[in-house]
Motif scaffolding. Structure first.
Motif, PDB file in Angstrom:
ATOM      1  N   ASP A  24     -70.973  -0.904-135.701  1.00  0.00           N
ATOM      2  CA  ASP A  24     -70.133  -1.852-134.981  1.00  0.00           C
ATOM      3  C   ASP A  24     -69.330  -1.146-133.882  1.00  0.00           C
ATOM      4  O   ASP A  24     -69.072   0.054-133.976  1.00  0.00           O
ATOM      5  CB  ASP A  24     -69.165  -2.492-135.989  1.00  0.00           C
ATOM      6  CG  ASP A  24     -68.608  -3.822-135.512  1.00  0.00           C
ATOM      7  OD1 ASP A  24     -68.932  -4.256-134.391  1.00  0.00           O
ATOM      8  OD2 ASP A  24     -67.837  -4.437-136.284  1.00  0.00           O
ATOM      9  N   ASP A  25     -68.948  -1.879-132.856  1.00  0.00           N
ATOM     10  CA  ASP A  25     -68.055  -1.377-131.800  1.00  0.00           C
ATOM     11  C   ASP A  25     -68.557  -0.067-131.204  1.00  0.00           C
ATOM     12  O   ASP A  25     -67.759   0.819-130.885  1.00  0.00           O
ATOM     13  CB  ASP A  25     -66.632  -1.160-132.344  1.00  0.00           C
ATOM     14  CG  ASP A  25     -66.042  -2.438-132.927  1.00  0.00           C
ATOM     15  OD1 ASP A  25     -66.432  -3.524-132.467  1.00  0.00           O
ATOM     16  OD2 ASP A  25     -65.211  -2.342-133.844  1.00  0.00           O
ATOM     17  N   PHE A  26     -69.862   0.065-131.054  1.00  0.00           N
ATOM     18  CA  PHE A  26     -70.428   1.334-130.604  1.00  0.00           C
ATOM     19  C   PHE A  26     -69.887   1.725-129.229  1.00  0.00           C
ATOM     20  O   PHE A  26     -69.798   0.918-128.317  1.00  0.00           O
ATOM     21  CB  PHE A  26     -71.950   1.278-130.540  1.00  0.00           C
ATOM     22  CG  PHE A  26     -72.559   2.589-130.154  1.00  0.00           C
ATOM     23  CD1 PHE A  26     -72.613   3.623-131.066  1.00  0.00           C
ATOM     24  CD2 PHE A  26     -73.034   2.800-128.868  1.00  0.00           C
ATOM     25  CE1 PHE A  26     -73.136   4.855-130.709  1.00  0.00           C
ATOM     26  CE2 PHE A  26     -73.568   4.026-128.503  1.00  0.00           C
ATOM     27  CZ  PHE A  26     -73.617   5.056-129.431  1.00  0.00           C
TER      28      PHE A  26
ATOM     29  N   ILE B 197     -73.044  -3.047-129.244  1.00  0.00           N
ATOM     30  CA  ILE B 197     -72.360  -2.486-128.085  1.00  0.00           C
ATOM     31  C   ILE B 197     -70.994  -3.136-127.953  1.00  0.00           C
ATOM     32  O   ILE B 197     -70.884  -4.365-127.911  1.00  0.00           O
ATOM     33  CB  ILE B 197     -73.182  -2.714-126.794  1.00  0.00           C
ATOM     34  CG1 ILE B 197     -74.575  -2.110-126.960  1.00  0.00           C
ATOM     35  CG2 ILE B 197     -72.458  -2.145-125.588  1.00  0.00           C
ATOM     36  CD1 ILE B 197     -75.508  -2.428-125.801  1.00  0.00           C
ATOM     37  N   ASP B 198     -69.949  -2.308-127.912  1.00  0.00           N
ATOM     38  CA  ASP B 198     -68.590  -2.834-127.912  1.00  0.00           C
ATOM     39  C   ASP B 198     -68.319  -3.723-126.699  1.00  0.00           C
ATOM     40  O   ASP B 198     -68.805  -3.487-125.600  1.00  0.00           O
ATOM     41  CB  ASP B 198     -67.571  -1.693-127.951  1.00  0.00           C
ATOM     42  CG  ASP B 198     -66.177  -2.222-128.214  1.00  0.00           C
ATOM     43  OD1 ASP B 198     -65.946  -2.745-129.321  1.00  0.00           O
ATOM     44  OD2 ASP B 198     -65.323  -2.149-127.301  1.00  0.00           O
ATOM     45  N   ARG B 199     -67.494  -4.706-126.951  1.00  0.00           N
ATOM     46  CA  ARG B 199     -67.097  -5.681-125.939  1.00  0.00           C
ATOM     47  C   ARG B 199     -66.531  -5.044-124.675  1.00  0.00           C
ATOM     48  O   ARG B 199     -66.695  -5.583-123.580  1.00  0.00           O
ATOM     49  CB  ARG B 199     -66.041  -6.607-126.581  1.00  0.00           C
ATOM     50  CG  ARG B 199     -65.403  -7.591-125.666  1.00  0.00           C
ATOM     51  CD  ARG B 199     -64.836  -8.755-126.447  1.00  0.00           C
ATOM     52  NE  ARG B 199     -63.811  -8.356-127.427  1.00  0.00           N
ATOM     53  CZ  ARG B 199     -62.505  -8.282-127.132  1.00  0.00           C
ATOM     54  NH1 ARG B 199     -62.080  -8.577-125.916  1.00  0.00           N
ATOM     55  NH2 ARG B 199     -61.637  -7.931-128.046  1.00  0.00           N
TER      56      ARG B 199
ATOM     57  N   ALA C  81     -75.162  -7.091-128.156  1.00  0.00           N
ATOM     58  CA  ALA C  81     -74.033  -6.920-127.246  1.00  0.00           C
ATOM     59  C   ALA C  81     -72.924  -7.876-127.675  1.00  0.00           C
ATOM     60  O   ALA C  81     -73.143  -9.066-127.848  1.00  0.00           O
ATOM     61  CB  ALA C  81     -74.460  -7.204-125.813  1.00  0.00           C
ATOM     62  N   GLU C  82     -71.718  -7.322-127.854  1.00  0.00           N
ATOM     63  CA  GLU C  82     -70.584  -8.108-128.349  1.00  0.00           C
ATOM     64  C   GLU C  82     -69.750  -8.684-127.211  1.00  0.00           C
ATOM     65  O   GLU C  82     -69.639  -8.071-126.149  1.00  0.00           O
ATOM     66  CB  GLU C  82     -69.610  -7.210-129.116  1.00  0.00           C
ATOM     67  CG  GLU C  82     -70.120  -6.544-130.340  1.00  0.00           C
ATOM     68  CD  GLU C  82     -68.979  -5.881-131.091  1.00  0.00           C
ATOM     69  OE1 GLU C  82     -68.822  -6.211-132.252  1.00  0.00           O
ATOM     70  OE2 GLU C  82     -68.259  -5.045-130.505  1.00  0.00           O
ATOM     71  N   GLY C  83     -69.129  -9.810-127.470  1.00  0.00           N
ATOM     72  CA  GLY C  83     -68.116 -10.347-126.556  1.00  0.00           C
ATOM     73  C   GLY C  83     -68.666 -10.843-125.236  1.00  0.00           C
ATOM     74  O   GLY C  83     -68.016 -10.682-124.194  1.00  0.00           O
TER      75      GLY C  83
HETATM   76 MG    MG Z   1     -64.870  -5.178-132.038  1.00  0.00          MG
END
Ligand code: MG
Ligand code: C2E
Ligand code: MG
Ligand code: MG
Length: 291
Positions: free
Chosen positions: A180-182, A202-204, A236-238
């Motif tokens: 998480d949050d790479f 991939i972190d936001r 991909a996050e966010g």
């Molecule tokens: Mg996060």
């Protein structure tokens, strides 16, 4: 400034510090009760392919509704759970609830391939974690491939050997393992190769800068390349804008998660959401003008 560090700022400044010691004491004892009652619940955020719109999975996110204080966000109560030793209780609760929910979705043929559960770094140091997960899978009857656990890079700092051992044992069950949050932690590329990961998120903060900052786009591109090379899934996050979605599709990112696709939803909302999603984005997600 601390906000610039993305979702990771509690590493430098614990949000729990915003609360007076007295409040913290009350909150951590109330958290214990919330866990035992119905005031703690999980919501689920969909993850989809930017190319086809196919559903990749959902991430389970904890929510705490306190009658006096209203909604208390995880960024406030997760650190409290860590401090008060309740984090393992919370992790086991989340795993069991998410797996039960997956069993229901499977019975109803909802079409959600997997559910991801966030686990604390501390939990990965518990020798009993893999057998606890195995027990929950047996109890709920879902196949291991329907479950993914998310770890963060902070997991690796304290005790690398035990984290790797836990990771291997979890993967040996057939459960997915996601980083998480790479990009927000340390020695990140080495972790990608040394850990038996099935997914990297991939972190936001990188996704956020992609349409403006050349470096962010380079990083996203590189992570997608390495992840694919290693046979991992990449989320991909966010993702908040149509432009970000377009760029992510261009670089070949196989899955996205973010407010553009959907906010986290109540478990009961998922069947309707999936139906509507497939109706409106049947062919291609990126070519549609997303509102
Ligand atoms: Mg996060
Ligand atoms: P995370 O695992 O990185 O989860 C993603 C967070 O980003 C979630 O915040 C989600 O609501 C938010 N998010 C999703 N899409 C967007 C977007 O497009 N824009 C923006 N600005 N944010 C977006 P949430 O639910 O507040 O959770 C925050 C963090 O708390 C999580 O970050 C995770 O580290 C932790 N957390 C949440 N639930 C649990 C849990 O059950 N156990 C543990 N150990 N940690 C949890
Ligand atoms: Mg997560
Ligand atoms: Mg994350």
């Amino acid at each position: 400034r601390a906000r610039d560090a993305g979702g990771n700022c509690y590493r430098f400044f614990s949000p729990a510090m915003n609360l007076r010691a007295h409040d913290r004491l009350i909150l951590s004892s109330v958290l214990g009760t919330a866990l035992a009652s119905e005031r703690l619940r999980l919501v689920y955020q969909p993850q989809v392919s930017p190319r086809t719109g196919a559903i990749h999975g959902v991430e389970a996110l904890a929510r705490w509704h306190d009658s006096a204080r209203g909604e208390i966000p995880p960024v406030r109560f997760i650190p409290l759970a860590e401090e008060s030793g309740l984090i393992q209780v919370l992790g086991e609760w989340a795993l069991r609830l998410a797996c039960r929910q997956m069993a229901r979705w499977m019975a109803d043929d909802v079409g959600i391939p997997s559910v991801s559960v966030n686990l604390s770094a501390r939990h990965f140091r518990e020798p009993g974690l893999p057998s606890m997960i195995a027990g929950i899978l047996r109890e709920t009857g879902i196949p291991a491939s329907r479950l993914m656990v998310e770890m963060t890079e902070s997991t690796m700092i304290a005790d690398l050997d035990s984290a790797i051992a836990a990771a291997r044992a979890i993967r040996a069950l057939g459960v997915g393992l996601s980083m998480d949050d790479f990009g927000t932690g340390f020695s990140t590329l080495a972790n990608l190769v040394n850990l038996p990961l099935s997914e990297v998120k991939i972190d936001r903060s990188f996704v956020d800068g992609m349409d403006r900052v050349e470096e962010s786009r380079l990083i996203v591109n590189a992570v997608v390349g390495i992840g694919r090379h290693l046979g991992m899934s990449i989320v991909a996050e966010g993702v908040e804008t149509a432009r970000q979605l377009e760029i992510l599709d261009e670089v070949g990112c196989p899955a996205v998660q973010g407010f553009l696709i959907s906010h986290p939803l109540e478990a009961e909302q998922l069947p309707d959401w999936v139906r509507t999603w497939h109706q409106s984005h049947a062919a291609s997600l990126v070519r549609l003008p997303v509102a």
